[in-house]
Design a protein around this motif. Structure first.
Motif, PDB file in Angstrom:
ATOM      1  N   VAL A  27       0.842  -1.205   0.000  1.00 28.48           N
ATOM      2  CA  VAL A  27       0.000   0.000   0.000  1.00 28.48           C
ATOM      3  C   VAL A  27       0.874   1.250   0.000  1.00 28.48           C
ATOM      4  CG1 VAL A  27      -1.690   1.330   1.328  1.00 28.48           C
ATOM      5  CG2 VAL A  27      -1.976  -1.141   1.055  1.00 28.48           C
ATOM      6  N   THR A  28       1.903   1.262   0.842  1.00 25.95           N
ATOM      7  CA  THR A  28       2.784   2.421   0.928  1.00 25.95           C
ATOM      8  C   THR A  28       3.503   2.686  -0.387  1.00 25.95           C
ATOM      9  OG1 THR A  28       3.058   2.047   3.296  1.00 25.95           O
ATOM     10  CG2 THR A  28       4.698   3.422   2.240  1.00 25.95           C
ATOM     11  N   ALA A  29       3.871   1.648  -1.124  1.00 24.90           N
ATOM     12  CA  ALA A  29       4.533   1.845  -2.421  1.00 24.90           C
ATOM     13  C   ALA A  29       3.623   2.601  -3.387  1.00 24.90           C
ATOM     14  CB  ALA A  29       4.954   0.504  -3.015  1.00 24.90           C
ATOM     15  N   PHE A  30       2.357   2.200  -3.450  1.00 26.49           N
ATOM     16  CA  PHE A  30       1.416   2.895  -4.331  1.00 26.49           C
ATOM     17  C   PHE A  30       1.184   4.337  -3.881  1.00 26.49           C
ATOM     18  CE2 PHE A  30       0.191  -1.498  -5.426  1.00 26.49           C
ATOM     19  CZ  PHE A  30       0.299  -1.409  -6.812  1.00 26.49           C
ATOM     20  N   VAL A  31       1.011   4.528  -2.581  1.00 24.45           N
ATOM     21  CA  VAL A  31       0.791   5.876  -2.048  1.00 24.45           C
ATOM     22  C   VAL A  31       2.010   6.757  -2.308  1.00 24.45           C
ATOM     23  CG1 VAL A  31       0.484   7.219   0.076  1.00 24.45           C
ATOM     24  CG2 VAL A  31      -0.888   5.162  -0.317  1.00 24.45           C
ATOM     25  N   ASN A  32       3.216   6.233  -2.020  1.00 23.68           N
ATOM     26  CA  ASN A  32       4.437   7.015  -2.240  1.00 23.68           C
ATOM     27  C   ASN A  32       4.650   7.347  -3.708  1.00 23.68           C
ATOM     28  OD1 ASN A  32       5.256   7.389   0.406  1.00 23.68           O
ATOM     29  ND2 ASN A  32       6.430   5.495   0.458  1.00 23.68           N
ATOM     30  N   ALA A  33       4.384   6.397  -4.594  1.00 17.95           N
ATOM     31  CA  ALA A  33       4.550   6.662  -6.027  1.00 17.95           C
ATOM     32  C   ALA A  33       3.619   7.782  -6.471  1.00 17.95           C
ATOM     33  CB  ALA A  33       4.295   5.393  -6.835  1.00 17.95           C
ATOM     34  N   ALA A  34       2.354   7.665  -6.143  1.00 16.41           N
ATOM     35  CA  ALA A  34       1.371   8.663  -6.574  1.00 16.41           C
ATOM     36  C   ALA A  34       1.622  10.015  -5.914  1.00 16.41           C
ATOM     37  CB  ALA A  34      -0.039   8.176  -6.250  1.00 16.41           C
ATOM     38  N   LEU A  35       1.833  10.014  -4.618  1.00 15.24           N
ATOM     39  CA  LEU A  35       2.004  11.273  -3.888  1.00 15.24           C
ATOM     40  C   LEU A  35       3.290  11.991  -4.290  1.00 15.24           C
ATOM     41  CD1 LEU A  35       0.705  13.057  -1.741  1.00 15.24           C
ATOM     42  CD2 LEU A  35       1.919  11.742  -0.021  1.00 15.24           C
ATOM     43  N   ASN A  36       4.393  11.272  -4.361  1.00  8.88           N
ATOM     44  CA  ASN A  36       5.664  11.907  -4.693  1.00  8.88           C
ATOM     45  C   ASN A  36       5.726  12.353  -6.144  1.00  8.88           C
ATOM     46  OD1 ASN A  36       7.080  11.869  -2.143  1.00  8.88           O
ATOM     47  ND2 ASN A  36       6.925   9.653  -2.321  1.00  8.88           N
ATOM     48  N   ALA A  37       5.112  11.609  -7.044  1.00  4.24           N
ATOM     49  CA  ALA A  37       5.044  12.050  -8.436  1.00  4.24           C
ATOM     50  C   ALA A  37       4.206  13.323  -8.547  1.00  4.24           C
ATOM     51  CB  ALA A  37       4.464  10.950  -9.319  1.00  4.24           C
ATOM     52  N   THR A  38       3.102  13.374  -7.824  1.00  2.00           N
ATOM     53  CA  THR A  38       2.244  14.562  -7.847  1.00  2.00           C
ATOM     54  C   THR A  38       2.963  15.779  -7.282  1.00  2.00           C
ATOM     55  OG1 THR A  38       0.268  13.182  -7.661  1.00  2.00           O
ATOM     56  CG2 THR A  38       0.029  15.520  -7.086  1.00  2.00           C
ATOM     57  N   ILE A  39       3.621  15.604  -6.155  1.00  2.00           N
ATOM     58  CA  ILE A  39       4.365  16.713  -5.545  1.00  2.00           C
ATOM     59  C   ILE A  39       5.477  17.186  -6.484  1.00  2.00           C
ATOM     60  CG2 ILE A  39       5.938  17.340  -3.651  1.00  2.00           C
ATOM     61  CD1 ILE A  39       4.185  15.470  -1.868  1.00  2.00           C
ATOM     62  N   ALA A  40       6.201  16.258  -7.095  1.00  2.00           N
ATOM     63  CA  ALA A  40       7.273  16.629  -8.031  1.00  2.00           C
ATOM     64  C   ALA A  40       6.704  17.360  -9.238  1.00  2.00           C
ATOM     65  CB  ALA A  40       8.037  15.383  -8.471  1.00  2.00           C
ATOM     66  N   TRP A  41       5.593  16.897  -9.745  1.00  2.00           N
ATOM     67  CA  TRP A  41       4.967  17.535 -10.903  1.00  2.00           C
ATOM     68  C   TRP A  41       4.515  18.958 -10.566  1.00  2.00           C
ATOM     69  CZ3 TRP A  41      -0.259  18.804 -11.968  1.00  2.00           C
ATOM     70  CH2 TRP A  41      -0.490  19.206 -13.284  1.00  2.00           C
ATOM     71  N   VAL A  42       3.875  19.115  -9.395  1.00  2.08           N
ATOM     72  CA  VAL A  42       3.410  20.442  -8.982  1.00  2.08           C
ATOM     73  C   VAL A  42       4.597  21.374  -8.714  1.00  2.08           C
ATOM     74  CG1 VAL A  42       2.235  21.700  -7.107  1.00  2.08           C
ATOM     75  CG2 VAL A  42       1.183  19.665  -8.110  1.00  2.08           C
ATOM     76  N   SER A  43       5.623  20.860  -8.033  1.00  2.00           N
ATOM     77  CA  SER A  43       6.764  21.721  -7.682  1.00  2.00           C
ATOM     78  C   SER A  43       7.573  22.130  -8.902  1.00  2.00           C
ATOM     79  CB  SER A  43       7.666  21.042  -6.649  1.00  2.00           C
ATOM     80  OG  SER A  43       8.412  20.004  -7.234  1.00  2.00           O
ATOM     81  N   SER A  44       7.464  21.386  -9.998  1.00  2.00           N
ATOM     82  CA  SER A  44       8.212  21.722 -11.207  1.00  2.00           C
ATOM     83  C   SER A  44       7.296  22.198 -12.337  1.00  2.00           C
ATOM     84  CB  SER A  44       9.033  20.512 -11.665  1.00  2.00           C
ATOM     85  OG  SER A  44       8.171  19.439 -12.017  1.00  2.00           O
ATOM     86  N   ALA A  45       6.049  22.493 -12.005  1.00  2.00           N
ATOM     87  CA  ALA A  45       5.088  22.932 -13.020  1.00  2.00           C
ATOM     88  C   ALA A  45       5.619  24.154 -13.768  1.00  2.00           C
ATOM     89  CB  ALA A  45       3.746  23.256 -12.368  1.00  2.00           C
ATOM     90  N   GLY A  46       5.475  24.122 -15.074  1.00  2.00           N
ATOM     91  CA  GLY A  46       5.907  25.231 -15.902  1.00  2.00           C
ATOM     92  C   GLY A  46       7.381  25.192 -16.269  1.00  2.00           C
ATOM     93  N   GLU A  47       8.124  24.262 -15.706  1.00  2.00           N
ATOM     94  CA  GLU A  47       9.553  24.137 -16.009  1.00  2.00           C
ATOM     95  C   GLU A  47       9.745  23.052 -17.071  1.00  2.00           C
ATOM     96  OE1 GLU A  47      11.867  26.115 -14.500  1.00  2.00           O
ATOM     97  OE2 GLU A  47      10.266  27.041 -13.335  1.00  2.00           O
ATOM     98  N   ARG A  48      10.580  23.332 -18.047  1.00  2.78           N
ATOM     99  CA  ARG A  48      10.897  22.310 -19.062  1.00  2.78           C
ATOM    100  C   ARG A  48      11.889  21.296 -18.495  1.00  2.78           C
ATOM    101  NH1 ARG A  48      10.093  24.484 -24.822  1.00  2.78           N
ATOM    102  NH2 ARG A  48      10.594  22.319 -25.209  1.00  2.78           N
ATOM    103  N   SER A  49      12.783  21.811 -17.650  1.00  2.15           N
ATOM    104  CA  SER A  49      13.783  20.945 -17.045  1.00  2.15           C
ATOM    105  C   SER A  49      14.012  21.379 -15.600  1.00  2.15           C
ATOM    106  CB  SER A  49      15.091  20.986 -17.836  1.00  2.15           C
ATOM    107  OG  SER A  49      15.633  22.274 -17.830  1.00  2.15           O
ATOM    108  N   VAL A  50      14.608  20.501 -14.845  1.00  3.22           N
ATOM    109  CA  VAL A  50      14.853  20.730 -13.419  1.00  3.22           C
ATOM    110  C   VAL A  50      16.360  20.610 -13.189  1.00  3.22           C
ATOM    111  CG1 VAL A  50      14.383  19.880 -11.084  1.00  3.22           C
ATOM    112  CG2 VAL A  50      12.584  19.801 -12.823  1.00  3.22           C
ATOM    113  N   PRO A  51      16.963  21.633 -12.553  1.00  2.00           N
ATOM    114  CA  PRO A  51      18.402  21.576 -12.301  1.00  2.00           C
ATOM    115  C   PRO A  51      18.746  20.651 -11.136  1.00  2.00           C
ATOM    116  CG  PRO A  51      17.499  23.556 -11.335  1.00  2.00           C
ATOM    117  CD  PRO A  51      16.367  22.884 -12.071  1.00  2.00           C
ATOM    118  N   LEU A  52      20.011  20.295 -11.048  1.00  2.00           N
ATOM    119  CA  LEU A  52      20.473  19.491  -9.912  1.00  2.00           C
ATOM    120  C   LEU A  52      20.393  20.320  -8.630  1.00  2.00           C
ATOM    121  CD1 LEU A  52      21.797  17.060  -8.560  1.00  2.00           C
ATOM    122  CD2 LEU A  52      24.008  17.939  -9.293  1.00  2.00           C
ATOM    123  N   VAL A  53      20.836  21.584  -8.695  1.00  2.00           N
ATOM    124  CA  VAL A  53      20.833  22.463  -7.535  1.00  2.00           C
ATOM    125  C   VAL A  53      20.232  23.797  -7.952  1.00  2.00           C
ATOM    126  CG1 VAL A  53      22.264  23.619  -5.805  1.00  2.00           C
ATOM    127  CG2 VAL A  53      22.925  21.390  -6.657  1.00  2.00           C
TER     128      VAL A  53
END
Length: 184
Positions: A27-53
């Motif tokens: 259950v945690t694997a599914f929750v972590n995959a969905a939640l972390n992908a969503t957070i990453a998508w929202v936090s990088s919204a509008g960006e074509r690429s994401v830098p290392l730092v």
């Protein structure tokens, strides 16, 4: 607890193993995959690429800061949610408290008994232990700027992997808390 050769191993009962496999891993694997992908998508919204730092005030996301943030936030939130879930299951009589051998009981009794403090210990512990390793790997592999879609996939996979390592440990601590000597 069983002894194999000179090594002591943790022997979980059937109900504890089942709870960990279903709830702490699957259950945690599914929750972590969905939640972390969503957070990453929202936090990088509008960006074509994401830098290392990046400097957080000027750029939404970076691979390094988001990785380090996840090392703290995922175990912190997992501890709070999983402890509440296990306490509920134990309160309803669906999951017996886990009885541990002396070596494990001594180690776990050093953790704070209050969920918020225990969550902070797990979060800080993961950050301190795994943070430098993750940073070295990201810099050492010259991870560099990546496409937003790759960043989202990376964060989902990293979240699932981290969850598979820390969630069973957090579950064992929560399952055994009623049988341990009182701490803070």
């Amino acid at each position: 607890m069983t002894v194999v050769g000179t090594r002591t191993t943790l022997a979980l009962g059937h109900e504890h193993r089942r709870w960990i496999i279903i709830n702490a891993i699957v259950v945690t694997a599914f929750v972590n995959a969905a939640l972390n992908a969503t957070i990453a998508w929202v936090s990088s919204a509008g960006e074509r690429s994401v830098p290392l730092v990046s400097i957080p005030l000027f750029q939404k996301a970076s691979t390094l800061t988001d990785t380090l943030g996840m090392l703290f936030v995922l175990p912190f939130l997992t501890t709070l949610l999983e402890t509440a879930s296990i306490r509920r299951e134990q309160g309803l009589g669906r999951l017996a408290p886990l009885r541990l051998g002396p070596a494990y009981a001594r180690w776990l009794s050093r953790l704070p008994s209050r969920p918020l403090r225990r969550a902070a210990v797990f979060g800080l512990g993961c950050l301190v232990i795994l943070g430098p390793i993750c940073a070295l790997l990201l810099f050492g592999t010259d991870f560099g700027r990546i496409a937003q879609s790759t960043f989202v996939l990376y964060m989902a996979i990293f979240g699932v992997s981290l969850g598979m390592v820390v969630t069973p440990l957090i579950a064992v601590a929560a399952m055994a808390e009623r049988t341990l000597p009182e701490t803070q």
